[in-house]
Design a protein around this motif. Structure first.
Motif, short mmCIF file in Angstrom:
data_model
loop_
_atom_site.label_atom_id
_atom_site.label_comp_id
_atom_site.label_asym_id
_atom_site.label_seq_id
_atom_site.Cartn_x
_atom_site.Cartn_y
_atom_site.Cartn_z
N LYS A 124 0.84 -1.19 0.00
CA LYS A 124 0.00 0.00 0.00
C LYS A 124 0.88 1.24 0.00
CE LYS A 124 -4.00 2.04 2.37
NZ LYS A 124 -4.93 1.90 3.53
N LEU A 125 0.67 2.11 -0.99
CA LEU A 125 1.33 3.40 -1.03
C LEU A 125 0.31 4.48 -0.70
CD1 LEU A 125 3.37 3.12 -4.38
CD2 LEU A 125 3.96 2.25 -2.11
N VAL A 182 2.43 8.98 -1.69
CA VAL A 182 3.88 8.89 -1.86
C VAL A 182 4.36 9.94 -2.86
CG1 VAL A 182 5.73 7.46 -2.80
CG2 VAL A 182 4.09 6.48 -1.19
N ASN A 192 -1.11 7.08 -4.76
CA ASN A 192 -1.86 6.19 -3.88
C ASN A 192 -2.17 4.91 -4.66
OD1 ASN A 192 -2.73 7.76 -1.26
ND2 ASN A 192 -2.93 9.20 -2.97
N GLU A 231 -2.74 0.41 -4.08
CA GLU A 231 -2.81 -0.78 -3.24
C GLU A 231 -2.78 -2.02 -4.10
OE1 GLU A 231 -5.34 -2.46 0.62
OE2 GLU A 231 -5.86 -0.55 -0.32
N THR A 242 8.22 4.38 -8.75
CA THR A 242 7.13 3.84 -7.93
C THR A 242 7.46 2.46 -7.41
OG1 THR A 242 5.44 5.13 -9.10
CG2 THR A 242 4.70 3.15 -7.96
N CYS A 257 10.15 2.51 -4.82
CA CYS A 257 9.68 2.98 -3.52
C CYS A 257 8.99 1.87 -2.73
CB CYS A 257 8.73 4.16 -3.69
SG CYS A 257 9.54 5.75 -4.04
N MET A 258 8.46 0.87 -3.45
CA MET A 258 7.76 -0.22 -2.77
C MET A 258 8.70 -1.02 -1.87
SD MET A 258 5.22 -1.68 -5.71
CE MET A 258 3.85 -0.68 -6.35
N PRO A 291 10.77 7.30 -0.18
CA PRO A 291 9.89 8.42 -0.53
C PRO A 291 10.30 9.70 0.19
CG PRO A 291 8.60 6.45 -0.08
CD PRO A 291 10.01 6.15 0.33
N GLU A 294 3.73 7.29 2.80
CA GLU A 294 3.95 6.06 3.57
C GLU A 294 3.83 4.84 2.67
OE1 GLU A 294 0.80 6.52 6.36
OE2 GLU A 294 1.94 7.86 7.67
N VAL A 295 4.65 3.83 3.01
CA VAL A 295 4.61 2.53 2.31
C VAL A 295 4.35 1.45 3.34
CG1 VAL A 295 5.89 0.90 0.88
CG2 VAL A 295 6.24 3.36 0.56
N LYS A 313 4.17 -0.59 8.34
CA LYS A 313 4.72 0.62 7.73
C LYS A 313 6.23 0.50 7.66
CE LYS A 313 5.09 5.63 8.44
NZ LYS A 313 4.71 6.76 9.31
#
Length: 241
Positions: A3-4, A7, A21, A23, A43, A46-47, A53, A57-58, A64
């Protein structure tokens, strides 16, 4: 699974991601498409905090990611296949595949080799176990890289344009392996790619990015027959022949 939340990512004054955003559900096969420079690779990086980021939040499996826990959370949940194969040239294929399971997951040599041979069978390269990467074609090296990711037995595999560095004649052999993986219900896949045939046949959902934002998302049927956004339509008209 992933879930981003809002970000953002900047490199100096360059804003690469803008309030993304997204998911990804357990077992989902998500394909991210879009023009070069749209933020797709950032993207996906960042996962797993290869790129941290700038804000937002990731979450991985509800946890988290932070500077303190990211190494363990990523190690336990995520493997990645890169554009370049990133194999160790001074190690045989077998050693490339057994290194991480032994060092990070504390498997015995016998356990790690059993895993390695199993996944070499999956990618069709058992006979290359004792060969060095430099003796392999680009397509074979990428299939070995996929086998290495599978040896981590991660629930999530991220693919960052895995065919972009390959010669045209070797692309399909890598896609065939990925299509086979796409049939596995217990593997969550996030794939950045320009291979529209793969997106059509494997994706549960397609996300289109442009200028660091998610512009449109939906099923492959939606994208390739009824995309609404003009930027999406223009991109598909250029890339699909």
């Amino acid at each position: 699974m992933i879930k981003l939340v809002n970000v953002c990512k900047s490199f100096g004054d360059l804003e690469v991601l803008k309030n993304v955003n997204l998911e990804v559900k357990e077992g989902e096969k998500l394909v991210i498409i879009g023009p070069s420079g749209s933020g797709k690779s950032t993207t996906i990086r960042c996962m797993n905090f290869l790129e941290e980021p700038t804000s937002g939040e990731v979450y991985i499996n509800g946890t988290k990611l932070t500077k303190q826990n990211r190494i363990q959370v990523i190690r336990d949940n995520i493997a990645m296949v890169f554009q370049q194969f990133n194999l160790y040239p001074h190690m045989s294929v077998l050693k490339n595949l057994t290194l991480a399971p032994m060092k990070l997951h504390h498997k015995s040599k016998a356990e790690a080799e059993e895993l390695a041979y199993h996944y070499l069978d999956v990618v069709g390269l058992r006979d290359k176990a004792h060969v060095y990467p430099t003796a392999l074609s680009g397509g074979q090296q990428q299939r070995i890289a996929i086998a290495r990711a599978l040896c981590m037995q991660s629930k999530i595999i991220l693919f960052d344009e895995p065919t972009s560095a390959l010669d045209p004649e070797t692309i399909q052999e890598v896609l065939d392996v990925m299509i086979k993986l796409g049939q596995e219900k217990n593997i969550t896949m996030v794939v950045v790619t320009h291979e529209m045939g793969f997106a059509r046949s494997v994706a549960d959902r397609v996300v289109f990015m442009d200028h660091g934002q998610i512009i449109e998302e939906g099923t492959p049927e939606h994208f390739f027959t009824d995309a609404q956004n003009e930027r999406v339509k223009l991109f598909l008209s250029k890339i699909i022949r």
